[in-house]
Design an enzyme around this catalytic site. Sequence first.
Site, PDB file in Angstrom:
ATOM      1  N   GLU A   1      10.157  14.394  16.226  1.00 16.46           N
ATOM      2  CA  GLU A   1      10.724  14.502  14.633  1.00 16.46           C
ATOM      3  C   GLU A   1       9.614  15.551  13.966  1.00 16.46           C
ATOM      4  OE1 GLU A   1       9.516  10.995  12.281  1.00 16.46           O
ATOM      5  OE2 GLU A   1      11.701  10.924  11.517  1.00 16.46           O
TER       6      GLU A   1
ATOM      7  N   GLU B   1       9.550   0.766  10.704  1.00 16.01           N
ATOM      8  CA  GLU B   1      10.845   1.630  10.767  1.00 16.01           C
ATOM      9  C   GLU B   1      10.142   3.122  10.876  1.00 16.01           C
ATOM     10  OE1 GLU B   1      12.395   4.705   9.887  1.00 16.01           O
ATOM     11  OE2 GLU B   1      12.943   4.162   7.948  1.00 16.01           O
TER      12      GLU B   1
ATOM     13  N   GLU C   1       3.019   6.447  15.683  1.00 12.74           N
ATOM     14  CA  GLU C   1       1.710   6.440  15.967  1.00 12.74           C
ATOM     15  C   GLU C   1       1.110   5.158  15.302  1.00 12.74           C
ATOM     16  OE1 GLU C   1       2.775   9.490  14.887  1.00 12.74           O
ATOM     17  OE2 GLU C   1       3.320  10.011  17.140  1.00 12.74           O
TER      18      GLU C   1
ATOM     19  N   CYS D   1      13.770  10.182   7.487  1.00  9.19           N
ATOM     20  CA  CYS D   1      13.814   9.453   8.922  1.00  9.19           C
ATOM     21  C   CYS D   1      15.043   9.353   9.202  1.00  9.19           C
ATOM     22  CB  CYS D   1      13.401   7.910   8.718  1.00  9.19           C
ATOM     23  SG  CYS D   1      13.668   7.016   7.373  1.00  9.19           S
TER      24      CYS D   1
ATOM     25  N   GLY E   1       6.713   4.578   8.597  1.00 11.04           N
ATOM     26  CA  GLY E   1       6.056   5.521   8.928  1.00 11.04           C
ATOM     27  C   GLY E   1       6.061   6.397  10.134  1.00 11.04           C
ATOM     28  N   SER E   2       4.999   6.776  10.817  1.00 10.33           N
ATOM     29  CA  SER E   2       5.043   7.278  12.043  1.00 10.33           C
ATOM     30  C   SER E   2       4.753   6.393  13.269  1.00 10.33           C
ATOM     31  CB  SER E   2       3.739   8.410  12.106  1.00 10.33           C
ATOM     32  OG  SER E   2       2.917   7.728  12.154  1.00 10.33           O
TER      33      SER E   2
ATOM     34  N   LYS F   1       0.805  -1.204  -0.152  1.00 14.96           N
ATOM     35  CA  LYS F   1      -0.066   0.004  -0.039  1.00 14.96           C
ATOM     36  C   LYS F   1       0.942   1.205   0.060  1.00 14.96           C
ATOM     37  CE  LYS F   1      -1.692   2.880   3.164  1.00 14.96           C
ATOM     38  NZ  LYS F   1      -1.898   3.951   2.165  1.00 14.96           N
TER      39      LYS F   1
ATOM     40  N   GLY G   1       2.822   3.027  13.587  1.00 14.05           N
ATOM     41  CA  GLY G   1       3.569   1.881  13.742  1.00 14.05           C
ATOM     42  C   GLY G   1       2.998   1.009  14.791  1.00 14.05           C
TER      43      GLY G   1
HETATM   44  P1  NAI Z   1       1.782   7.943   8.787  1.00 16.80           P
HETATM   45  O1  NAI Z   1       2.361   7.010   9.547  1.00 16.80           O
HETATM   46  O2  NAI Z   1       0.223   8.455   9.035  1.00 16.80           O
HETATM   47  O3  NAI Z   1       1.671   7.452   7.045  1.00 16.80           O
HETATM   48  C1  NAI Z   1       2.422   6.176   6.724  1.00 16.80           C
HETATM   49  C2  NAI Z   1       1.788   5.244   5.956  1.00 16.80           C
HETATM   50  O4  NAI Z   1       0.832   4.583   6.936  1.00 16.80           O
HETATM   51  C3  NAI Z   1       0.728   5.608   4.894  1.00 16.80           C
HETATM   52  O5  NAI Z   1       0.789   4.843   3.914  1.00 16.80           O
HETATM   53  C4  NAI Z   1      -0.648   5.744   5.660  1.00 16.80           C
HETATM   54  O6  NAI Z   1      -1.676   5.694   4.589  1.00 16.80           O
HETATM   55  C5  NAI Z   1      -0.499   4.529   6.487  1.00 16.80           C
HETATM   56  N1  NAI Z   1      -1.397   4.619   7.539  1.00 16.80           N
HETATM   57  C6  NAI Z   1      -1.992   5.496   8.317  1.00 16.80           C
HETATM   58  N2  NAI Z   1      -2.651   5.080   9.222  1.00 16.80           N
HETATM   59  C7  NAI Z   1      -2.953   3.850   9.169  1.00 16.80           C
HETATM   60  C8  NAI Z   1      -3.585   2.677   9.914  1.00 16.80           C
HETATM   61  N3  NAI Z   1      -4.503   3.123  10.796  1.00 16.80           N
HETATM   62  N4  NAI Z   1      -3.292   1.495   9.268  1.00 16.80           N
HETATM   63  C9  NAI Z   1      -2.709   1.140   8.482  1.00 16.80           C
HETATM   64  N5  NAI Z   1      -1.868   2.050   7.581  1.00 16.80           N
HETATM   65  C10 NAI Z   1      -2.025   3.531   7.933  1.00 16.80           C
HETATM   66  O7  NAI Z   1       2.514   9.421   8.620  1.00 16.80           O
HETATM   67  P2  NAI Z   1       2.169  10.769   8.348  1.00 16.80           P
HETATM   68  O8  NAI Z   1       1.012  11.273   8.695  1.00 16.80           O
HETATM   69  O9  NAI Z   1       2.138  10.939   6.720  1.00 16.80           O
HETATM   70  O10 NAI Z   1       3.387  11.602   8.793  1.00 16.80           O
HETATM   71  C11 NAI Z   1       3.543  12.010   9.961  1.00 16.80           C
HETATM   72  C12 NAI Z   1       4.654  12.047  10.660  1.00 16.80           C
HETATM   73  O11 NAI Z   1       5.147  10.849  10.737  1.00 16.80           O
HETATM   74  C13 NAI Z   1       5.727  12.820   9.894  1.00 16.80           C
HETATM   75  O12 NAI Z   1       5.859  14.078  10.006  1.00 16.80           O
HETATM   76  C14 NAI Z   1       7.052  12.230  10.378  1.00 16.80           C
HETATM   77  O13 NAI Z   1       7.664  12.550  11.718  1.00 16.80           O
HETATM   78  C15 NAI Z   1       6.600  10.763  10.506  1.00 16.80           C
HETATM   79  N6  NAI Z   1       6.978   9.805   9.267  1.00 16.80           N
HETATM   80  C16 NAI Z   1       8.054   9.024   9.365  1.00 16.80           C
HETATM   81  C17 NAI Z   1       8.332   8.423   8.287  1.00 16.80           C
HETATM   82  C18 NAI Z   1       9.624   7.454   8.147  1.00 16.80           C
HETATM   83  O14 NAI Z   1      10.247   7.195   7.370  1.00 16.80           O
HETATM   84  N7  NAI Z   1       9.849   6.715   9.447  1.00 16.80           N
HETATM   85  C19 NAI Z   1       7.943   8.500   6.829  1.00 16.80           C
HETATM   86  C20 NAI Z   1       6.613   9.296   7.055  1.00 16.80           C
HETATM   87  C21 NAI Z   1       6.428  10.095   7.965  1.00 16.80           C
END
Ligand code: NAI
Length: 489
Positions: free
Chosen positions: A384, A249, A230, A284, A227-228, A175, A232
């Site tokens: 972050e 990650e 939260e 990240c 991703g985030s 996804k 994770g």
């Molecule tokens: P996010 O964690 O919400 O999104 C990442 C992925 O998770 C996306 O594909 C999203 O559709 C999916 N997702 C969201 N909620 C979900 C759920 N309940 N179940 C399954 N999948 C779900 O991150 P977001 O809101 O785009 O960014 C927020 C913060 O997170 C950023 O400001 C940054 O600090 C951090 N982040 C860290 C990343 C990393 O590389 N470790 C990458 C992106 C964001």
Amino acid sequence: MKPSLKKNYTAYINGGFVPSQGAVFAATNPATGEHLAHIARCNAADVDTAVQAAQRALPGWKATSYEERAALLNRLADALEKELPRLALIDALDVGRRIAETRLDHQKAIAQYRYFAGAILTHEDYGRPIPDGYLMVKREPMGVVGQIIPWNVPALMVALKVAPALAAGNTLVLKPDENASLSTLEFAEIAGGIFPPGVLNVVPGFGEEVGAALTAHPKVAKLAFTGSPEVGRIIAHAGAERLVPVSLELGGKSPNIVFPDADDLDAVVDNALFAALYCNGQSCLAGTRLFVHDDIYASFVDKLASAASRLKVGNPLDESAHLSCLVSAKQGKRVLEYIGIGKAEGAKVLFGGERESVAGCEAGYFIQPTLLEVRHGMRVEQEEIFGPVLSILRWSDYEQMLKEANGVPYGLAAGLYTADLENAMRTADALEAGSVWINQYFNLSSGVPFGGVKESGIGMEHGRETLNIYSRVKSVTVRNRVIEPWYLG
Ligand code: NAI
Ligand code: MG
């Protein structure tokens, strides 16, 4: 400049885009607000179709030889290389990152497919003779894996997930992020022409909908997420519920430490800015906490500010720009809010801190490279931000500095600069991080593993260990004849 894009993208399942009458969402260029394409907003039913396709493809794919998988991964790399200029342009338009960076993303992604094409050939099982028989310790694929990725570096995020999973014999449902799906859907079509139908499926849509359905699907045997923290945790809970392994990650707040004996402080300044600002800070691995020794602090910080003032914030398609646009208005506002929080906490703005307007890209959130002088414990030093913001700390006592460098919930990466090898190695050992870089920042050469300790996550990617998180061990004991029961040797 506009790449050829489809008007409508749908889920890529079983070797083709599947018709969809359902809801759609728009992919837009965050710099200009321009509409790029419509994308199907997939749901639990689409996930189920994709998982079923991946299940049907599993026995055949699992049975392929390592050589066959390697050949196909190399063919994929070749095909992606041909498409690189177009895919890099799609990403620059879709996520607002400057095109020189998105090109590099694709080069690094292609290197991942080639790396795992090679690595799988050396992924050998082991065994030994036992009385009247033989013990085999085999590795087998997990099955259908569910993978969820973020928007910041789309091509590399896809490669980090897809290359090891396919090399290890799994089939997958991926996804992409709702802010960055286009190049992944184009990738699916390219890969779909190379791998058997159903081996690789892509379901675009929103996290709470298609993402949640993928994590909850009973036939998904392993989950991988970037991703985030939260989200994770939500994924980890879903994995715990069904008792399937999860790799995560979850970002970082990585220290980058300058010792007073570092040679060539000008080069260290450039490294420190690059560490914090690459990807507009939406990385990240970014080195977002710079520890500068008291002896050199004043001159070093002056150099940093003047180097930052020479950086050009520009249109994502401007080859001479150093920084560009954040991925969305939401992310832009979040970063500006953090800068405001920092000021309220007493952080001193040494450079930047404002949104800039770029001609022709008025919709975009272009944020100046921002240098904040902070104290340990401030929110801007702990959380972050994911934008072009560097927090700078002054240090003099080594032990105290180490405590502060490790004094965050994260532990993804760390950098340090010193001419003293013994100091470098001792400090590398003491840093709570999955990767430490000495006298440089970032190392994304093929096969260098990275991953987090503490709240930065679980499991390493980008290295040969990754094959182990996408496979499980089975021991098979063979006796030449039926042996006596109760024999436990
Ligand atoms: P996010 O964690 O919400 O999104 C990442 C992925 O998770 C996306 O594909 C999203 O559709 C999916 N997702 C969201 N909620 C979900 C759920 N309940 N179940 C399954 N999948 C779900 O991150 P977001 O809101 O785009 O960014 C927020 C913060 O997170 C950023 O400001 C940054 O600090 C951090 N982040 C860290 C990343 C990393 O590389 N470790 C990458 C992106 C964001
Ligand atoms: Mg977009």
